[in-house]
Design an enzyme around this catalytic site. Structure first.
Site, PDB file in Angstrom:
ATOM      1  N   ARG A   6     105.142  80.527  35.031  1.00 44.79           N
ATOM      2  CA  ARG A   6     106.331  80.282  35.858  1.00 44.79           C
ATOM      3  C   ARG A   6     106.048  80.489  37.342  1.00 44.79           C
ATOM      4  O   ARG A   6     106.723  79.923  38.189  1.00 44.79           O
ATOM      5  CB  ARG A   6     107.506  81.134  35.381  1.00 44.79           C
ATOM      6  CG  ARG A   6     107.928  80.754  33.955  1.00 44.79           C
ATOM      7  CD  ARG A   6     109.186  81.395  33.471  1.00 44.79           C
ATOM      8  NE  ARG A   6     109.194  82.835  33.573  1.00 44.79           N
ATOM      9  CZ  ARG A   6     110.271  83.582  33.343  1.00 44.79           C
ATOM     10  NH1 ARG A   6     111.415  83.018  32.990  1.00 44.79           N
ATOM     11  NH2 ARG A   6     110.212  84.880  33.452  1.00 44.79           N
TER      12      ARG A   6
ATOM     13  N   GLU B 177     102.699  95.051  28.476  1.00 46.44           N
ATOM     14  CA  GLU B 177     103.522  95.976  27.713  1.00 46.44           C
ATOM     15  C   GLU B 177     103.492  95.644  26.222  1.00 46.44           C
ATOM     16  O   GLU B 177     103.845  96.452  25.394  1.00 46.44           O
ATOM     17  CB  GLU B 177     104.966  96.013  28.244  1.00 46.44           C
ATOM     18  CG  GLU B 177     105.659  94.676  28.303  1.00 46.44           C
ATOM     19  CD  GLU B 177     105.472  93.930  29.614  1.00 46.44           C
ATOM     20  OE1 GLU B 177     106.341  93.117  29.926  1.00 46.44           O
ATOM     21  OE2 GLU B 177     104.467  94.141  30.310  1.00 46.44           O
TER      22      GLU B 177
END
Length: 176
Positions: free
Chosen positions: A64, A101
């Protein structure tokens, strides 16, 4: 041009629960990108702090970040350099592996993408835990370029990613 208030930009973001994995709250920026006025305003907010200093390359993080970088580069009179996932770029590349994460990943850049001393602006959509941006900054440091700043559309401040980025100037359009 009239800038659209950040509250309007914020309302155009969509939260998608459990994407790409359970427990992740994915921030979908596509509704913001689909609104021409919001897109123009968002690019203005991201570009303005860097218009006064020369930028040779806008470096955009997959995927993105590419959307933001492609809009910012011509506005700043700069070229666009993509940082891609492994195996996507032709020719000789340099790689930096990092932890997410929810796993491990890597970024690559073409070896001939920069000249020593190029002034670059790093761009991505979201600053969360900071692992991706830190890896990108490390990759850029190894290329002997000067990072004039980092620009993010959104910062998830509670995750503390900013602390991993050192002293580089950070500009964020929207903070959550």
């Amino acid at each position: 041009m009239n800038r659209i208030p950040s509250a309007h930009l914020e309302r155009l973001l969509r939260i998608v629960p459990d994407h790409p994995r359970p427990g992740i709250q994915f921030i979908d920026i596509m509704p913001l990108l689909a609104d021409p006025g919001a897109l123009r305003s968002m690019l203005e907010v991201l570009a303005t702090p860097f218009e006064a200093s020369p930028v040779d390359r806008v470096v955009a993080i997959e995927s993105r970040g590419f959307l933001l970088g492609a809009g910012l580069a011509p506005r700043l009179g700069a070229g666009l350099v993509p940082l891609r996932k492994p195996g996507k770029l032709p020719g000789a590349t340099a790689r930096k592996t990092y932890l997410l994460e929810y796993g491990e990943d890597a970024l690559e850049v073409q070896e001939d993408a920069f000249r020593p001393g190029d002034r670059v602006l790093l761009v991505d959509d979201v600053l969360a835990t900071g692992g991706t941006a830190r890896a990108a900054l490390q990759l850029l440091a190894e290329r002997q370029v000067e990072v004039v700043g980092v620009a993010f559309l959104i910062e998830i401040a509670a995750l503390g990613g900013r602390a991993l980025l050192g002293e580089v100037p950070i500009h964020v359009a929207l903070s959550r």
